[in-house]
Structures are given as C-alpha cells and as structure tokens.
Design a protein around this motif. Sequence first.
Motif, mmCIF file in Angstrom:
data_model
loop_
_atom_site.group_PDB
_atom_site.id
_atom_site.type_symbol
_atom_site.label_atom_id
_atom_site.label_comp_id
_atom_site.label_asym_id
_atom_site.label_seq_id
_atom_site.Cartn_x
_atom_site.Cartn_y
_atom_site.Cartn_z
ATOM 1 N N ASP A 16 46.129 31.231 39.222
ATOM 2 C CA ASP A 16 45.375 31.856 38.145
ATOM 3 C C ASP A 16 46.085 31.848 36.800
ATOM 4 N N GLN A 17 47.295 31.268 36.706
ATOM 5 C CA GLN A 17 47.890 31.070 35.379
ATOM 6 C C GLN A 17 47.264 29.882 34.668
ATOM 7 N N LEU A 18 46.447 29.105 35.352
ATOM 8 C CA LEU A 18 45.750 27.973 34.740
ATOM 9 C C LEU A 18 44.510 28.514 34.020
ATOM 10 N N ILE A 19 44.702 28.920 32.783
ATOM 11 C CA ILE A 19 43.621 29.541 32.018
ATOM 12 C C ILE A 19 42.517 28.529 31.716
ATOM 13 N N THR A 20 42.912 27.320 31.339
ATOM 14 C CA THR A 20 41.939 26.253 31.103
ATOM 15 C C THR A 20 41.822 25.415 32.364
ATOM 16 N N PRO A 21 40.724 24.678 32.540
ATOM 17 C CA PRO A 21 40.549 23.880 33.759
ATOM 18 C C PRO A 21 41.711 22.915 33.976
ATOM 19 N N ALA A 22 42.210 22.878 35.209
ATOM 20 C CA ALA A 22 43.292 21.954 35.542
ATOM 21 C C ALA A 22 42.779 20.527 35.483
ATOM 22 N N THR A 65 49.071 22.029 42.143
ATOM 23 C CA THR A 65 50.249 22.183 43.006
ATOM 24 C C THR A 65 51.393 22.843 42.245
ATOM 25 N N ALA A 66 51.587 22.450 40.997
ATOM 26 C CA ALA A 66 52.663 23.028 40.191
ATOM 27 C C ALA A 66 52.429 24.520 39.959
ATOM 28 N N ALA A 67 51.168 24.907 39.744
ATOM 29 C CA ALA A 67 50.861 26.326 39.545
ATOM 30 C C ALA A 67 51.140 27.122 40.812
ATOM 31 N N TYR A 68 50.702 26.600 41.937
ATOM 32 C CA TYR A 68 51.011 27.245 43.216
ATOM 33 C C TYR A 68 52.529 27.376 43.405
ATOM 34 N N THR A 69 53.251 26.304 43.085
ATOM 35 C CA THR A 69 54.695 26.276 43.289
ATOM 36 C C THR A 69 55.394 27.341 42.448
ATOM 37 N N GLU A 70 54.946 27.521 41.223
ATOM 38 C CA GLU A 70 55.527 28.549 40.358
ATOM 39 C C GLU A 70 55.349 29.931 40.972
ATOM 40 N N ASP A 89 46.048 39.474 35.332
ATOM 41 C CA ASP A 89 46.403 38.070 35.150
ATOM 42 C C ASP A 89 47.715 37.765 35.871
ATOM 43 N N TRP A 90 48.160 36.493 35.795
ATOM 44 C CA TRP A 90 49.367 36.113 36.515
ATOM 45 C C TRP A 90 50.615 36.848 36.040
ATOM 46 N N PRO A 91 50.878 36.981 34.731
ATOM 47 C CA PRO A 91 52.067 37.762 34.350
ATOM 48 C C PRO A 91 52.045 39.182 34.917
ATOM 49 N N GLY A 92 50.873 39.813 34.897
ATOM 50 C CA GLY A 92 50.776 41.150 35.482
ATOM 51 C C GLY A 92 50.991 41.134 36.979
ATOM 52 N N ALA A 93 50.435 40.111 37.658
ATOM 53 C CA ALA A 93 50.610 40.006 39.103
ATOM 54 C C ALA A 93 52.056 39.732 39.467
ATOM 55 N N ALA A 94 52.731 38.883 38.689
ATOM 56 C CA ALA A 94 54.141 38.580 38.959
ATOM 57 C C ALA A 94 54.996 39.841 38.845
ATOM 58 N N GLU A 95 54.722 40.640 37.831
ATOM 59 C CA GLU A 95 55.463 41.897 37.674
ATOM 60 C C GLU A 95 55.158 42.841 38.835
ATOM 61 N N LEU A 96 53.911 42.858 39.262
ATOM 62 C CA LEU A 96 53.513 43.696 40.399
ATOM 63 C C LEU A 96 54.252 43.267 41.674
ATOM 64 N N ARG A 100 40.533 28.773 42.609
ATOM 65 C CA ARG A 100 39.363 28.319 41.860
ATOM 66 C C ARG A 100 39.605 26.940 41.259
ATOM 67 N N ALA A 101 40.817 26.721 40.771
ATOM 68 C CA ALA A 101 41.146 25.441 40.141
ATOM 69 C C ALA A 101 41.049 24.300 41.144
ATOM 70 N N LEU A 102 41.521 24.518 42.358
ATOM 71 C CA LEU A 102 41.441 23.488 43.387
ATOM 72 C C LEU A 102 39.990 23.239 43.781
ATOM 73 N N THR A 103 39.195 24.301 43.886
ATOM 74 C CA THR A 103 37.777 24.142 44.211
ATOM 75 C C THR A 103 37.083 23.262 43.180
ATOM 76 N N ALA A 104 37.392 23.472 41.909
ATOM 77 C CA ALA A 104 36.741 22.724 40.838
ATOM 78 C C ALA A 104 37.151 21.257 40.817
ATOM 79 N N LEU A 105 38.382 20.963 41.216
ATOM 80 C CA LEU A 105 38.907 19.597 41.129
ATOM 81 C C LEU A 105 38.699 18.770 42.390
ATOM 82 N N ALA A 106 38.765 19.406 43.544
ATOM 83 C CA ALA A 106 38.801 18.671 44.799
ATOM 84 C C ALA A 106 37.548 17.839 45.012
#
Length: 384
Positions: free
Chosen positions: A118-124, A131-136, A89-96, A154-160
Amino acid sequence: MIRLPDEHGELRPYEPGRARSAGHGPGPAPRSRAVFAAAHVVADPYRTAADAAAAVDWDATLAFRRHLWAHGLAVAEAMDTAQRGMGLDWPGAAELIRRSAAEAKSCGGRIAAGVGTDQLITPARSLAAVTAAYTEQLAVAEDCGAQPVLMASRALTALARGPEDYLETYGQLLRQCAGPVILHWLGPMFDPELTGYWGSTDLDTATETLLAVITAHPGKVDGVKVSLLDAHREIELRRRLPDGVRCYTGDDFHYPELIEGDEQGFSHALLGIFDPLAPVAAEAVRILDTGDTKEFRSLLEPTVELSRHLFRTPTRFYKTGVVFLAWLYGHQSHFTMIGGLQSARSLPHLARAYELADRLGLFPDPDLAAFRMASLLAVHGVSQ
C-alpha cells in the motif's frame, strides 16, 4: 431504560442488562488452536488525518494490545481491521508494527504483522515494483520479530495477467522470507479491488493457484488466512493443504464450527471479530482444549449474530462497529476513527450492535456502555 432507533426510523424502549462475562478473565494462550485477534487502532481525536501515524493514539492503541495478550490471544497487527487501505497508510502501519512488536517483546505476546504494497500510491507499472513494495514491508516486519502476513495486494490484482504472475511474485517473496509466513486470501466482500485474486474470478481456479504457491515452497508457509465468508470452500481448502500448513479462518460468519472442526481437521483463527470478543473467544477455545465441544459452542455460537451484524454488507465497514464497541467497553475515551470512518455506519446499525453486545453480557461496565450509547443518541437528537 433507553430508547433505541431501528432501521425503520422508530424508537423503542430497551432495558440495559447486567454484565455476565465477568468470569472470562485473563488467562493463558489456548493450546489446541492458534488464535489471533486482528486489532483495531485508536485514533487521536485532536489530530488531523493528514499524517496517519500522528493521528494514532499510541498509548490507547498499545494498551488494547496488552488487553488481547492478557487474555491469551495473539495479535495480528496492521491488518485490514487496523484500517489498512482505509485511513492508515504505510508509514503509519510501519510505525504501528514497530511499536506493537516492541510491546510484544516486553510482555511475551505473540504477534504477526500485515505486509502488503500500500505504499504504491500510484498504479504500479510492473510486477517488479509490486515485489519491491512487498519486500520493503517484509523487512520491517522481520526486523521487528513479527511473523509476516503476506496480505492480498490491490496493486498485484490490477497488474496480474493470470495465475502465472501470482506464482512468480509470491515465489520471489517466499524464497527470501526468513521464516514461515501466513498467506492471506481476502475476498472482494472485504475489498472490491481484490476481485479476481490469485488470477481468476473462478474460485476453483484461484484455489489451485494458491495451492500451487504453497506446494512449490515447502517450509515457507505457516498457514493461510481464508476470508471468503464461505465455510464450505474453507473446509475444502483446509483438507487439501499440505501437512504442516495451517488454515486460519477469517470467516466472521461461521467461526464456531470452523474452529471446532470435524473428523478431518479444524481451522485455527485470525479474526477481526475476536477484537471485541477477546475475553469470551479466548475462554471458549481454552474450553475446547479440554475436549468439551458442547460448552465451547454454548459460549461462542451466541456471538455469531453480533458478528454477522457488524460484518453485514458493505462488509469493509465492519471496522466502525469494532471501534464503536471498544468505546462502549471503555477501552478508549471516544468514538473517533482515522479518516472519519466512524460515520461509515448508521445510527440504527450502531444501536443494534449495542443491543446485541449488551444481551450477550459483553460489557464489563453496563452502566458506562448505556451512558455512552445514550450520549451518542443525544448528539443525533434522540432524547431519553
């Protein structure tokens, strides 16, 4: 002699070979091509998967990155090879990213890091949230000194709603990036949830949107990683990229000819298959630096059969074969993956991967590889 199972349920004898890749030792980075290996993570078999960061064996994971750097390869960190979206997940990836970037600084290694949503666990609910998730995530990579790879979302694919939403989202991201980034076009064979990326299932239309993003932001895109497993389409895109923008092949089926290139250009590399092929791949590209295309192909082309096997449908489970080979090579002490993904491939599939790698002479210790293969077979009831 060991007995290996095939896909028909039959056992056949196989005589393990001897190491033939011993000459492919550590060396400098290739000069003529930028070569990234997308690296896997080593799980901690004594931890649960409830906390992805805690489920990583950090010592073994970082040791493997030092192995890649020692052979002259750059590391593409926290990409899909590292089980992003499939256990990490994102916390694990950030630590990596933080740990690997610090390790890169200590040994002078080059590193890029996957930046996604991928920190957006529920649909954006909005493009602004994407954009905010990418920015973080972008801030984490840049703060660590890693070159960002803007991964497909995935979130952008679902919304765009169409190409205009990709142009808007990537435009905002590229305007705020501190330095040139790598864009990532990951096809649905790697992740079905990315079907229709860049706003269309028509790949010609999608290509036009990608090119529009790049041309609208000169100096902000170092290159594009293309993972469509379509050599012709990659070559066509490569020839249309603006001057100074690299094409990084992510094609694990056609990488020798794409890296070699033609009279109109070549692809650099950002490949998951270069995780298990690091010594051979690095040596091959260093030979290509000298202009010896024949020797380059003689080293790299025989590995394609193994790569095509590891990346066969369902392609997204290639990570299982990559980690399996790392275990056989001796880079880790167990064949366990975050989230139990070691079960994603069948025993015959793994046996074939062992055989292909052994025939290539990839194992630094063939006896260890044969012992571990026999041990896995015994667990599954195959006596020797």
